[in-house]
Design a protein around this motif. Structure first.
Motif, mmCIF file in Angstrom:
data_model
loop_
_atom_site.group_PDB
_atom_site.id
_atom_site.type_symbol
_atom_site.label_atom_id
_atom_site.label_comp_id
_atom_site.label_asym_id
_atom_site.label_seq_id
_atom_site.Cartn_x
_atom_site.Cartn_y
_atom_site.Cartn_z
ATOM 1 N N THR A 11 0.835 -1.206 0.000
ATOM 2 C CA THR A 11 0.000 0.000 0.000
ATOM 3 C C THR A 11 0.865 1.250 0.000
ATOM 4 O O THR A 11 0.583 2.228 -0.719
ATOM 5 N N LEU A 12 1.922 1.219 0.794
ATOM 6 C CA LEU A 12 2.842 2.352 0.820
ATOM 7 C C LEU A 12 3.468 2.569 -0.553
ATOM 8 O O LEU A 12 3.601 3.713 -1.014
ATOM 9 N N GLU A 14 2.169 1.917 -3.430
ATOM 10 C CA GLU A 14 1.177 2.525 -4.321
ATOM 11 C C GLU A 14 1.115 4.039 -4.116
ATOM 12 O O GLU A 14 1.075 4.807 -5.085
ATOM 13 N N HIS A 15 1.112 4.468 -2.863
ATOM 14 C CA HIS A 15 1.059 5.904 -2.578
ATOM 15 C C HIS A 15 2.340 6.598 -3.005
ATOM 16 O O HIS A 15 2.297 7.730 -3.516
ATOM 17 N N ALA A 18 2.241 7.097 -6.748
ATOM 18 C CA ALA A 18 1.363 8.202 -7.127
ATOM 19 C C ALA A 18 2.013 9.551 -6.829
ATOM 20 O O ALA A 18 1.916 10.492 -7.627
ATOM 21 N N ALA A 19 2.686 9.654 -5.685
ATOM 22 C CA ALA A 19 3.315 10.915 -5.310
ATOM 23 C C ALA A 19 4.503 11.240 -6.208
ATOM 24 O O ALA A 19 4.735 12.409 -6.548
ATOM 25 N N ALA A 92 3.235 12.248 0.993
ATOM 26 C CA ALA A 92 1.939 11.558 0.932
ATOM 27 C C ALA A 92 1.369 11.427 2.333
ATOM 28 O O ALA A 92 2.114 11.245 3.304
ATOM 29 N N GLU A 93 0.064 11.545 2.425
ATOM 30 C CA GLU A 93 -0.673 11.323 3.669
ATOM 31 C C GLU A 93 -1.551 10.104 3.458
ATOM 32 O O GLU A 93 -2.360 10.068 2.525
ATOM 33 N N ILE A 94 -1.391 9.087 4.310
ATOM 34 C CA ILE A 94 -2.021 7.789 4.057
ATOM 35 C C ILE A 94 -2.844 7.390 5.277
ATOM 36 O O ILE A 94 -2.308 7.199 6.374
ATOM 37 N N LEU A 97 -2.889 3.138 7.428
ATOM 38 C CA LEU A 97 -1.787 2.343 6.885
ATOM 39 C C LEU A 97 -1.312 1.286 7.883
ATOM 40 O O LEU A 97 -1.371 0.085 7.599
ATOM 41 N N THR A 103 -3.216 7.549 10.827
ATOM 42 C CA THR A 103 -2.742 8.228 9.622
ATOM 43 C C THR A 103 -1.218 8.253 9.628
ATOM 44 O O THR A 103 -0.591 8.450 10.669
#
Length: 340
Positions: A11-12, A14-15, A18-19, A92-94, A97, A103
């Motif tokens: 998941t990290l 993926e973020h 994107a960033a 990035a703010e996730i 996670l 958060t």
């Protein structure tokens, strides 16, 4: 390459992809020691085929009174970066996670030493120590240039219309003491003295809230970054200066009250030279004593995080055992300020 990555690594990635606008994968995750409040990690990644390193900072299972969320911290960091404060930017703010409701912030990595004992004693950092007072003063002036923004840092210890900074901090300290399972008569005396000797009011600005050794990344040339904004609030600029002078943040260098680096007045002079407003010795003393009160109550609360079953960390219990000496120092300063 690390193979036992946590289950949240994909998941990290993926973020991060994107960033960064490029394919990314996580190749290493290492917990960072020394953070007594939140969960911090070093993240090694490959982004677009190139090795990069980041910091990951996530909400812990519990926190101290006055600690803001990572989502709120991200808003503060954005303001600080825009003001020119040397601090890692958020990439990035996730949400959710590490665990539901927690958060995490993926941030730039900054090389340096944060361990205060090393910064203050390592001969290899002697040149850095010489440069730090003026660098820290300039960074603090950049922090204090940030003025209250609507919807940001709406927390009990923030100054607000009708509630000046000192009053807000005393109210917060009162509430914190009331949440402890046992009364603390010494801290009650400190609180009463502070209420009877209020400092002058100032227009509120951003306060880092934990501006001290341990939250500065230091390299051979001095300050690399100011980190850890979780106690940020709107308040008096003198609040941050007083907090830096609290005895615990000298780490044994007690002849140099400002962070174990220089005497109080020398740091105030550097702050003024960098563009900050002058602060009198009496005003600085009030905020230093207020900082001692806040930290003594916070030290008690660090132990409560374990005793109440939220955390399992011997460091937090050890901090709780030190609360008595922090309280004693606050009382000593009150006696001296009262002419005793």
């Amino acid at each position: 390459m690390q193979t036992d990555l946590p289950d949240w690594a994909p998941t990290l990635a993926e973020h991060l992809s994107a960033a960064a606008g490029a394919p990314a994968r996580i190749v290493g995750v290492r917990p960072l020691a020394g953070g007594a409040c939140q969960d911090n990690f070093r993240i090694d990644a490959e982004v677009g085929g190139a090795a990069q390193r980041f910091a990951l900072r996530s909400d812990a299972r519990s926190s101290l009174p006055g600690s803001i969320s990572r989502a709120a911290e991200r808003a503060v960091i954005d303001l600080a970066v825009a003001s020119g404060v040397p601090t890692p930017a958020v990439r990035a703010e996730i949400a959710d996670l590490l665990r539901p409701g927690a958060t995490a912030l993926l941030m730039d990595w900054v090389e340096g030493v944060a361990i205060a004992a090393r910064v203050l004693r390592d001969e290899r950092l002697a040149a850095a120590r010489s440069a730090l007072p003026s660098q820290l003063a300039a960074a603090l002036v950049a922090v204090h240039r940030v003025r209250p923004a609507p919807g940001v840092l709406e927390v009990p210890h923030s100054a607000r219309p009708g509630v000046p900074a000192a009053q807000a901090m005393l109210g917060f300290s009162r509430a914190t003491l009331d949440t402890l399972p046992e009364p603390k008569p010494g801290l009650e005396l400190v609180l009463r003295w502070l209420a009877e000797h209020p400092p002058p009011e100032r227009a509120p600005s951003l306060c880092h809230g934990d501006f001290r050794m341990g939250n500065f990344m230091v390299g051979p040339e001095g300050l690399a970054a100011v980190v850890d904004w979780e106690f940020a609030h709107w308040g008096s600029p003198a609040d941050d200066l007083g907090w830096l002078c609290v005895r615990d943040w000298r780490f044994g260098q007690n002849d140099r009250a400002a962070g174990g680096l220089v005497p109080r007045q020398a740091f105030v002079d550097a702050y003024v030279a960098a563009g900050g407003a002058p602060v009198t010795a009496q005003e600085l003393e009030w905020w230093e004593i207020a900082g001692g009160l806040r930290w003594a109550a916070g030290a008690h609360w660090q132990a409560q995080r374990v005793l109440q079953g939220h955390e399992q960390d011997l460091e937090l219990l050890a901090i709780g055992r030190r609360a008595a000496e922090i309280e004693f120092e606050a009382l000593r300063r009150v006696r001296r300020a009262s002419g005793g």
